[in-house]
Design a protein around this motif. Structure first.
Motif, PDB file in Angstrom:
ATOM      1  N   VAL A  19       0.821  -1.219   0.000  1.00 49.86           N
ATOM      2  CA  VAL A  19       0.000   0.000   0.000  1.00 49.86           C
ATOM      3  C   VAL A  19       0.856   1.272   0.000  1.00 49.86           C
ATOM      4  O   VAL A  19       0.413   2.327  -0.425  1.00 49.86           O
ATOM      5  N   SER A  20       2.100   1.157   0.466  1.00 52.83           N
ATOM      6  CA  SER A  20       2.982   2.343   0.470  1.00 52.83           C
ATOM      7  C   SER A  20       3.264   2.839  -0.951  1.00 52.83           C
ATOM      8  O   SER A  20       3.642   3.987  -1.149  1.00 52.83           O
ATOM      9  N   LEU A  21       3.024   1.975  -1.969  1.00 53.46           N
ATOM     10  CA  LEU A  21       3.309   2.369  -3.364  1.00 53.46           C
ATOM     11  C   LEU A  21       2.117   2.322  -4.301  1.00 53.46           C
ATOM     12  O   LEU A  21       2.037   3.113  -5.236  1.00 53.46           O
ATOM     13  N   VAL A  22       1.211   1.369  -4.102  1.00 51.52           N
ATOM     14  CA  VAL A  22       0.094   1.202  -5.058  1.00 51.52           C
ATOM     15  C   VAL A  22      -1.213   0.886  -4.327  1.00 51.52           C
ATOM     16  O   VAL A  22      -1.199   0.522  -3.153  1.00 51.52           O
ATOM     17  N   SER A  23      -2.321   1.028  -5.037  1.00 51.49           N
ATOM     18  CA  SER A  23      -3.622   0.720  -4.432  1.00 51.49           C
ATOM     19  C   SER A  23      -4.177  -0.628  -4.902  1.00 51.49           C
ATOM     20  O   SER A  23      -5.106  -1.167  -4.319  1.00 51.49           O
ATOM     21  N   GLU A  24      -3.591  -1.173  -5.977  1.00 52.76           N
ATOM     22  CA  GLU A  24      -4.021  -2.484  -6.497  1.00 52.76           C
ATOM     23  C   GLU A  24      -2.775  -3.310  -6.805  1.00 52.76           C
ATOM     24  O   GLU A  24      -1.762  -2.764  -7.234  1.00 52.76           O
ATOM     25  N   ALA A  25      -2.873  -4.619  -6.575  1.00 47.15           N
ATOM     26  CA  ALA A  25      -1.716  -5.478  -6.849  1.00 47.15           C
ATOM     27  C   ALA A  25      -2.167  -6.895  -7.165  1.00 47.15           C
ATOM     28  O   ALA A  25      -3.281  -7.299  -6.835  1.00 47.15           O
ATOM     29  N   ARG A  26      -1.271  -7.629  -7.814  1.00 47.33           N
ATOM     30  CA  ARG A  26      -1.518  -9.059  -8.042  1.00 47.33           C
ATOM     31  C   ARG A  26      -0.896  -9.847  -6.896  1.00 47.33           C
ATOM     32  O   ARG A  26       0.242  -9.583  -6.511  1.00 47.33           O
ATOM     33  N   PHE A  27      -1.641 -10.828  -6.389  1.00 43.04           N
ATOM     34  CA  PHE A  27      -1.105 -11.778  -5.411  1.00 43.04           C
ATOM     35  C   PHE A  27      -0.946 -13.113  -6.135  1.00 43.04           C
ATOM     36  O   PHE A  27      -1.916 -13.646  -6.673  1.00 43.04           O
ATOM     37  N   HIS A  28       0.273 -13.634  -6.138  1.00 44.87           N
ATOM     38  CA  HIS A  28       0.541 -14.931  -6.768  1.00 44.87           C
ATOM     39  C   HIS A  28       0.640 -15.984  -5.667  1.00 44.87           C
ATOM     40  O   HIS A  28       1.571 -15.943  -4.857  1.00 44.87           O
ATOM     41  N   PHE A  29      -0.330 -16.884  -5.625  1.00 43.43           N
ATOM     42  CA  PHE A  29      -0.261 -18.000  -4.688  1.00 43.43           C
ATOM     43  C   PHE A  29       0.469 -19.128  -5.406  1.00 43.43           C
ATOM     44  O   PHE A  29      -0.066 -19.751  -6.314  1.00 43.43           O
ATOM     45  N   LYS A  30       1.719 -19.373  -4.999  1.00 50.34           N
ATOM     46  CA  LYS A  30       2.542 -20.380  -5.663  1.00 50.34           C
ATOM     47  C   LYS A  30       2.815 -21.524  -4.714  1.00 50.34           C
ATOM     48  O   LYS A  30       2.552 -21.432  -3.519  1.00 50.34           O
TER      49      LYS A  30
END
Length: 245
Positions: A19-30
């Motif tokens: 959140v310190s850089l963006v409001s949306e992100a991809r989460f990769h569950f690997k």
């Protein structure tokens, strides 16, 4: 189907870092755990978050999966979670992330991952100087520097690691020698950075957390935080400010 249970401290810190850089992100569950990375809109800083599988109390991922997350929303939800409280993350379909802790369960709408800005490639950087120190000490230095200037200089020489900030009247110098540092390779380097970004980065750090700094001359800096008792690795890469002649 994804079903993961993790301590409040780890997931809160991971989301706060993004959140310190963006409001949306991809989460990769690997297979090996949860990975996310993003670059800020100005292309000045990148965040890379890794939660290894062994940091979860439960980690069931039927197949590797990528979801798009409104991290601002999730950050708000997690604000009431206590450090030691367990948080359950569940994805049963393409549209919803369920977040459960205590007696509350939130259903958060997911974002189509393809609608989120493309993830950056992690740059290969030749950064000669390596400094390992208590992240809490670094945090204090950045917070102090923030009071007098909008930028700081990081530099290393054989005598140790320096953070220097200069305002119109005041100046601050933070210095840690070899005896105070956890690890130091005595290589020489110097770069200037915006304090606006650094003061956001240090929010995830506390006393006892470990920070590894990789530094070059007028090159981006790599700041690798080992936080939440080593259960979470957060890396920031920050471009330098070019000094006026």
């Amino acid at each position: 189907m994804i079903n993961a249970i993790i301590s409040g401290e780890v997931i809160k810190t991971a989301v706060k870092a993004i959140v310190s850089l963006v409001s949306e992100a991809r989460f990769h569950f690997k297979e090996e755990g949860l990975h996310s990375r993003a670059v800020d809109p100005a292309n000045v800083a990148m965040v890379i978050v890794d939660i290894p599988r062994e940091s979860f109390d439960v980690y069931t991922v039927d197949e590797e999966k990528t979801i798009g997350v409104d991290v601002n929303r999730v950050n708000d939800i997690l604000k009431t979670v206590k450090k030691k409280e367990l948080v359950e993350l569940k994805v049963e379909d393409e549209s919803t992330l369920k977040i459960k802790f205590g007696s509350v369960e939130y259903s958060v709408a997911l974002i189509d991952p393809s609608a989120i800005r493309k993830e950056p490639k992690i740059p290969e950087l030749e950064l000669p100087a390596k400094v390992v120190l208590d992240a809490g000490e670094f945090k204090k230095a950045i917070q102090a520097a923030d009071k007098i200037a909008d930028h700081v200089v990081f530099r290393t020489d054989e005598t140790g690691f320096y953070i220097e900030a200069k305002g119109d009247i005041d100046k601050i110098v933070f210095h840690m020698g070899e005896m105070e540092l956890i690890e130091f390779n005595k290589e020489k380097a110097r770069s200037m950075f915006s304090i606006e970004y650094l003061k956001e980065f240090v929010k995830i750090a506390g006393s006892g957390d470990i920070l590894t700094i990789h530094l070059g001359d007028d090159y981006p800096v790599r700041l690798v935080f080992d936080v939440a008792d080593g259960k979470l690795k957060v890396e920031y890469i920050l471009a330098p400010r070019i000094e006026a002649e």
